[in-house]
Design an enzyme around this catalytic site. Structure first.
Site, PDB file in Angstrom:
ATOM      1  N   GLU A  30     -11.578 -15.030  10.080  1.00  0.00           N
ATOM      2  CA  GLU A  30     -11.218 -13.940  11.005  1.00  0.00           C
ATOM      3  C   GLU A  30     -12.405 -13.115  11.509  1.00  0.00           C
ATOM      4  O   GLU A  30     -12.366 -11.885  11.490  1.00  0.00           O
ATOM      5  CB  GLU A  30     -10.171 -13.039  10.335  1.00  0.00           C
ATOM      6  CG  GLU A  30      -8.928 -13.814   9.955  1.00  0.00           C
ATOM      7  CD  GLU A  30      -7.871 -12.980   9.242  1.00  0.00           C
ATOM      8  OE1 GLU A  30      -8.022 -11.758   9.142  1.00  0.00           O
ATOM      9  OE2 GLU A  30      -6.871 -13.577   8.797  1.00  0.00           O
ATOM     10  N   HIS A  83       0.358 -17.902  12.435  1.00  0.00           N
ATOM     11  CA  HIS A  83       1.412 -16.944  12.079  1.00  0.00           C
ATOM     12  C   HIS A  83       2.171 -16.668  13.378  1.00  0.00           C
ATOM     13  O   HIS A  83       1.715 -15.891  14.223  1.00  0.00           O
ATOM     14  CB  HIS A  83       0.793 -15.652  11.526  1.00  0.00           C
ATOM     15  CG  HIS A  83       0.079 -15.851  10.225  1.00  0.00           C
ATOM     16  ND1 HIS A  83       0.743 -16.220   9.071  1.00  0.00           N
ATOM     17  CD2 HIS A  83      -1.228 -15.748   9.882  1.00  0.00           C
ATOM     18  CE1 HIS A  83      -0.130 -16.324   8.075  1.00  0.00           C
ATOM     19  NE2 HIS A  83      -1.334 -16.049   8.546  1.00  0.00           N
ATOM     20  N   GLU A 141      -2.062 -21.538   7.875  1.00  0.00           N
ATOM     21  CA  GLU A 141      -1.241 -20.461   7.299  1.00  0.00           C
ATOM     22  C   GLU A 141       0.098 -20.353   8.012  1.00  0.00           C
ATOM     23  O   GLU A 141       0.600 -19.248   8.279  1.00  0.00           O
ATOM     24  CB  GLU A 141      -1.990 -19.117   7.385  1.00  0.00           C
ATOM     25  CG  GLU A 141      -3.358 -19.139   6.730  1.00  0.00           C
ATOM     26  CD  GLU A 141      -4.059 -17.790   6.721  1.00  0.00           C
ATOM     27  OE1 GLU A 141      -3.410 -16.755   6.961  1.00  0.00           O
ATOM     28  OE2 GLU A 141      -5.287 -17.772   6.459  1.00  0.00           O
TER      29      GLU A 141
HETATM   30  O1  G2I Z   1      -2.228 -11.335   6.110  1.00  0.00           O
HETATM   31  C1  G2I Z   1      -1.780 -12.660   6.080  1.00  0.00           C
HETATM   32  C2  G2I Z   1      -2.928 -13.621   5.931  1.00  0.00           C
HETATM   33  C3  G2I Z   1      -3.802 -13.579   7.186  1.00  0.00           C
HETATM   34  N1  G2I Z   1      -4.869 -14.547   7.102  1.00  0.00           N
HETATM   35  C4  G2I Z   1      -5.699 -14.485   5.909  1.00  0.00           C
HETATM   36  C5  G2I Z   1      -4.853 -14.478   4.653  1.00  0.00           C
HETATM   37  O2  G2I Z   1      -5.671 -14.339   3.513  1.00  0.00           O
HETATM   38  C6  G2I Z   1      -3.807 -13.397   4.705  1.00  0.00           C
HETATM   39  O3  G2I Z   1      -3.077 -13.450   3.461  1.00  0.00           O
HETATM   40  C7  G2I Z   1      -2.589 -12.235   2.980  1.00  0.00           C
HETATM   41  C8  G2I Z   1      -1.817 -12.489   1.711  1.00  0.00           C
HETATM   42  O4  G2I Z   1      -0.716 -13.286   2.015  1.00  0.00           O
HETATM   43  C9  G2I Z   1      -1.335 -11.161   1.122  1.00  0.00           C
HETATM   44  O5  G2I Z   1      -0.769 -11.383  -0.171  1.00  0.00           O
HETATM   45  O6  G2I Z   1      -3.663 -11.356   2.737  1.00  0.00           O
HETATM   46  C10 G2I Z   1      -3.216 -10.072   2.330  1.00  0.00           C
HETATM   47  C11 G2I Z   1      -4.385  -9.131   2.232  1.00  0.00           C
HETATM   48  O7  G2I Z   1      -4.947  -8.886   3.475  1.00  0.00           O
HETATM   49  C12 G2I Z   1      -2.484 -10.174   0.997  1.00  0.00           C
HETATM   50  O8  G2I Z   1      -1.954  -8.937   0.651  1.00  0.00           O
HETATM   51  C13 G2I Z   1      -2.446  -8.369  -0.511  1.00  0.00           C
HETATM   52  C14 G2I Z   1      -2.017  -6.912  -0.550  1.00  0.00           C
HETATM   53  O9  G2I Z   1      -2.588  -6.250   0.579  1.00  0.00           O
HETATM   54  C15 G2I Z   1      -2.518  -6.264  -1.792  1.00  0.00           C
HETATM   55  O10 G2I Z   1      -2.054  -4.943  -1.864  1.00  0.00           O
HETATM   56  C16 G2I Z   1      -2.068  -7.064  -3.009  1.00  0.00           C
HETATM   57  O11 G2I Z   1      -2.657  -6.535  -4.182  1.00  0.00           O
HETATM   58  O12 G2I Z   1      -1.952  -9.027  -1.647  1.00  0.00           O
HETATM   59  C17 G2I Z   1      -2.482  -8.528  -2.853  1.00  0.00           C
HETATM   60  C18 G2I Z   1      -2.026  -9.417  -4.010  1.00  0.00           C
HETATM   61  O13 G2I Z   1      -0.637  -9.467  -4.048  1.00  0.00           O
END
Ligand code: G2I
Length: 445
Positions: free
Chosen positions: A151, A229, A256
């Site tokens: 990104e 997405h 993704e």
């Molecule tokens: O945002 C969707 C995806 C966009 N592209 C890059 C990916 O790496 C991203 O994945 C998401 C995860 O699916 C989420 O699970 O990335 C997020 C973070 O930007 C993840 O969220 C985080 C929460 O923000 C945290 O509060 C939490 O501690 O997940 C963490 C683990 O559950």
């Protein structure tokens, strides 16, 4: 209807003479494998104890991506201290399934540990490259493809890089990261990954131009990830966008995928799958979670299984599209550059010795220097190394340098000055031109 699909598939396969078999497989992974592709899921270490979850995972998928466990904040929570417990859980789950493992993500402006958020300039550049080197080295030989950089492009019409602390270290931070990743794990495909690049638009064209530039200059890049997405529609040029990247000589991957639940969910999933199947260099598809209840898109029910683990209509549409076949993915391994490992001599008591391993390409190199302590151990060290004429050092990690051309000296940083008797530490640097061939000098203290 099913018969008509099968007949079409046979006619198509015969006409292009690269055959995706039209035999129906009954799981996503097995079906994708028939044309040399994978079908994967992002998974979370914290859910591996859920029997419904792992039941679907083991049955359906032949690739996994850690949803969060290999990100910078997870793997290097304080500088120079690496924690791989949860990343290794994902790795071992993937290995136990015989699955491909996509590493995600070495550098990203989000999910940086707070210590990195507080750095800038050369301190951040060195820390970031060290992170790439350390994590890719830990997983060396086990990762199918790394999202080296995630990104890095701005949304909107500029087609430019996103502003971030990493971008502010210099526009070449992305290629430096790819070179460090190649040096650390020459067997992994190295990907650039982004969102809102799923059709031909200003952002995807910005990425396209970067990839084209990298290919023309020999920067090691093997694949581009399209997160996908999606909402309630799919760009009409989704497939042709994949194809224009594939035509640059990189593998394309859907990394993704999730699609908002609505009237079109199953149709959009099928269209994405058909697009990947139609592009021979499309290596595979990863959905961003297993059940709707596992998704980051709370309330949108964007995945292939419902909260109880039942297959949804979207599941069936994906399976049918996979089973319809398409040109076979050539699955070419990335080019590898040999790593030279010179013999290490045993340093005397109270002293140290240093040796260099080089990974070179036309116009540049990454050097890894091993500092080995003699039988008394050392508390602080300085390595001096003559660079060939025309070579200039561009970045250093796990050491500080004095000078960038001619004879450069490297001094330990706070956390690697002490080396126990007979033990060693390593630091690295990147440079332009030809790499050093002389034996480095090492002084203790
Ligand atoms: O945002 C969707 C995806 C966009 N592209 C890059 C990916 O790496 C991203 O994945 C998401 C995860 O699916 C989420 O699970 O990335 C997020 C973070 O930007 C993840 O969220 C985080 C929460 O923000 C945290 O509060 C939490 O501690 O997940 C963490 C683990 O559950």
């Amino acid at each position: 209807m099913l018969l008509a699909t099968a007949v079409t598939g046979v006619v198509f396969a015969a006409s292009v003479a690269v055959i995706g078999t039209a035999d129906a497989a009954s799981t996503l992974g097995a079906s994708a494998a028939q044309t040399g592709r994978y079908f994967g899921a992002a998974i979370a270490a914290g859910k591996l104890g859920d029997a419904t979850y792992t039941g679907i995972l083991n049955r359906e998928f032949n690739a996994v991506t850690p949803e969060n466990e290999m990100k910078w904040d997870a793997t290097e929570p304080s500088q120079g201290r690496f924690t791989y417990t949860n990343g290794d859980r994902i790795l071992n789950q993937g290995i136990s399934m015989g699955a491909k493992i996509r590493g995600h993500a070495l550098l990203w402006h989000q999910q940086q540990p707070s210590w990195a958020q507080g750095l800038s300039g050369s301190a951040l550049r060195s820390a970031a490259l060290n992170h790439v080197t350390q994590v890719a080295t830990h997983y060396r030989g086990k990762i199918y493809a790394w999202d080296v950089v995630n990104e890095a492009f701005a949304d909107g019409g500029s087609g430019a890089r996103r502003d971030s602390n990493l971008q502010r270290t210099g526009n070449d931070w992305i290629e430096a990261a790819f070179r460090a990743a190649r040096a650390a794990d020459p067997g992994a495909k190295l990907c650039y990954n982004d969102y809102n690049t799923d059709g031909v638009n200003a952002k995807s064209t910005g990425v396209y131009n970067m990839v084209k530039d990298f290919k023309s200059r020999g920067v090691p890049i093997d694949c581009v990830g399209f997160q996908s997405h999606l909402g309630t529609s799919i760009p009409g040029d989704y497939q042709s966008n994949l194809q224009r990247f594939a035509d640059l000589g990189v593998e394309v991957q859907i990394t993704e995928l999730d699609v908002a639940q609505g009237g079109n969910q199953a149709t959009i999933y099928a269209a994405v799958t058909r697009a990947c199947m139609a592009v021979s260099r499309c290596g595979g598809i990863t959905v961003w979670g297993i059940r709707d209840s596992d998704s980051w898109r709370t309330g949108e029910n964007p995945l292939l299984f419902d909260a109880s683990g039942n297959k949804k209509a979207a599941y069936t549409s994906v399976l049918n599209a996979l089973n319809a076949g398409g040109p076979t993915n050539p699955t070419t391994p990335p080019p590898t550059t040999p790593v030279t490992s010179p013999p290490t001599s045993n340093p005397p008591s109270g002293a140290c010795a240093a040796s260099v391993s080089l990974n070179s390409w036309s116009g540049g190199y990454v050097a890894t220097v091993r500092v080995t302590a003699g039988s008394a151990g050392v508390n602080g060290w300085t390595v001096s190394l003559p660079l060939p004429s025309g070579s200039a050092l561009t970045s250093t990690w796990n050491a500080t340098n004095t000078g960038t051309t001619g004879t450069v000296t490297f001094h330990n940083v706070s956390y690697n000055g002490q080396i126990a008797a007979g033990g060693y530490t390593e630091f690295g640097f990147q440079g332009t031109g030809a790499g050093p061939t002389a034996t480095p000098g090492c002084a203790a203290g």
